[in-house]
Design an enzyme around this catalytic site. Sequence first.
Site, mmCIF file in Angstrom:
data_model
loop_
_atom_site.group_PDB
_atom_site.id
_atom_site.type_symbol
_atom_site.label_atom_id
_atom_site.label_comp_id
_atom_site.label_asym_id
_atom_site.label_seq_id
_atom_site.Cartn_x
_atom_site.Cartn_y
_atom_site.Cartn_z
ATOM 1 C CG HIS A 1 -2.032 -1.003 1.128
ATOM 2 N ND1 HIS A 1 -1.833 -2.350 1.360
ATOM 3 C CD2 HIS A 1 -3.358 -0.866 0.822
ATOM 4 C CE1 HIS A 1 -2.979 -2.994 1.216
ATOM 5 N NE2 HIS A 1 -3.926 -2.119 0.881
ATOM 6 C CG HIS B 1 1.998 -3.064 6.547
ATOM 7 N ND1 HIS B 1 2.791 -4.103 6.085
ATOM 8 C CD2 HIS B 1 0.959 -2.979 5.684
ATOM 9 C CE1 HIS B 1 2.252 -4.613 4.993
ATOM 10 N NE2 HIS B 1 1.129 -3.945 4.720
ATOM 11 C CG ASP C 1 6.282 -4.002 7.492
ATOM 12 O OD1 ASP C 1 7.429 -4.448 7.628
ATOM 13 O OD2 ASP C 1 5.272 -4.544 7.957
#
Length: 381
Positions: A255, A298, A302
């Site tokens: 994302h 996350h 990340d």
Amino acid sequence: MAASELIQDSGDVRPHVEVNVTMTNPDTPPHPPRVANGSLAFQASSPTPPADAQKQQEGSKLSSLFRQSQLIHSLSSGLRRHCDYVKITVPEECSNRLPKEWWKTGVAFLYALFILFFTTVIITVVHERVPDKSVSPPLPDKFFDYMDRVPWAFTVTEVNGLILVGLWLVQLIFLKHKAIIGRRCFFLIGTLYMYRCVTMYITTLPVPGKHMVCAPKLYNDSTGKIWRILRLISGGGLSLTGSHLMCGDFLYSGHTVMLTLSYLFIKEYSPRWMWWYQWICWFLSASGVVCILIAHEHYSIDVVVGYFATTRTFWWYHTMANTHVLRQAPNNFLSRTWWNPIFNFLERNVQTTVPVVFSWPVALPSSCRQHYRMVEGGRDE
């Protein structure tokens, strides 16, 4: 007698005027009358105009020519004085320096498509290796220590991502050099997701929160894994569509890659006067990345690794694409990247920086083009 006169102007316009004047000599005696059969025969002739009238006529011609010469001189001097207003600059034809080469764009698209499919396969494989929450609790994260989880935050992330991707696709369609820009976009998407496949396969992190619900493991059920892959592809890998129920794809955040990459392309290939549009897209991208952490979907590492991998790869590629002296420079360390041969294949015939120019994706009908010309003509008047 014959007289010739040349009227010259000091400027570039030099009209050549020649005047032929025929004058009679009054001192020449007239011809004697002819004699026929011993008697004088008188021959009627046209009367000769006097010398004063001829001189006056000649002077009027010279004065009119002089006035014409003055008019030409004033026009030429006016054009020289205001030459910057009438100068027309013809732009250099650069179509041969920016070839479309759609077939290369197709190759880059297939490359990105294959990597995205391969990513779903790796997610399915990694999901089988994720440790159970009861055995391996979430790793300590500094951001989670200061920010409690907000359940709806990840929905904001995915909505912002869909908006940014949609805006970029519309902008790409209306760009004139969409073939070149499109293959750059496809190559970077494929490369970044290939990096992601490597990182999440070699290091499998435990889930970042107890709230996460992971689908049961299938182990040796190959048919079930294939159905999971197809379901993940059909839903675009989004939680909004209910297609992403697997865990393990944490390092790094996909994302974050899409949010950051969409903004970078929107900003790079939009004119400066659209600063308000660029700021709106930056807000959507930044808020979406922050909401990933607020939702505890996350780890912070990340998001950080995803941001650095995306921005650095984008900037390295465009530095080499826009600085042509670097391509053949012996001290160019950027050319030591593994993807430099692919870069040379995609950018070999692109000889200049791609300008930000918009155009209609399809040709307008003849009636619309005629109406457009009439509107433009009215504006010019």
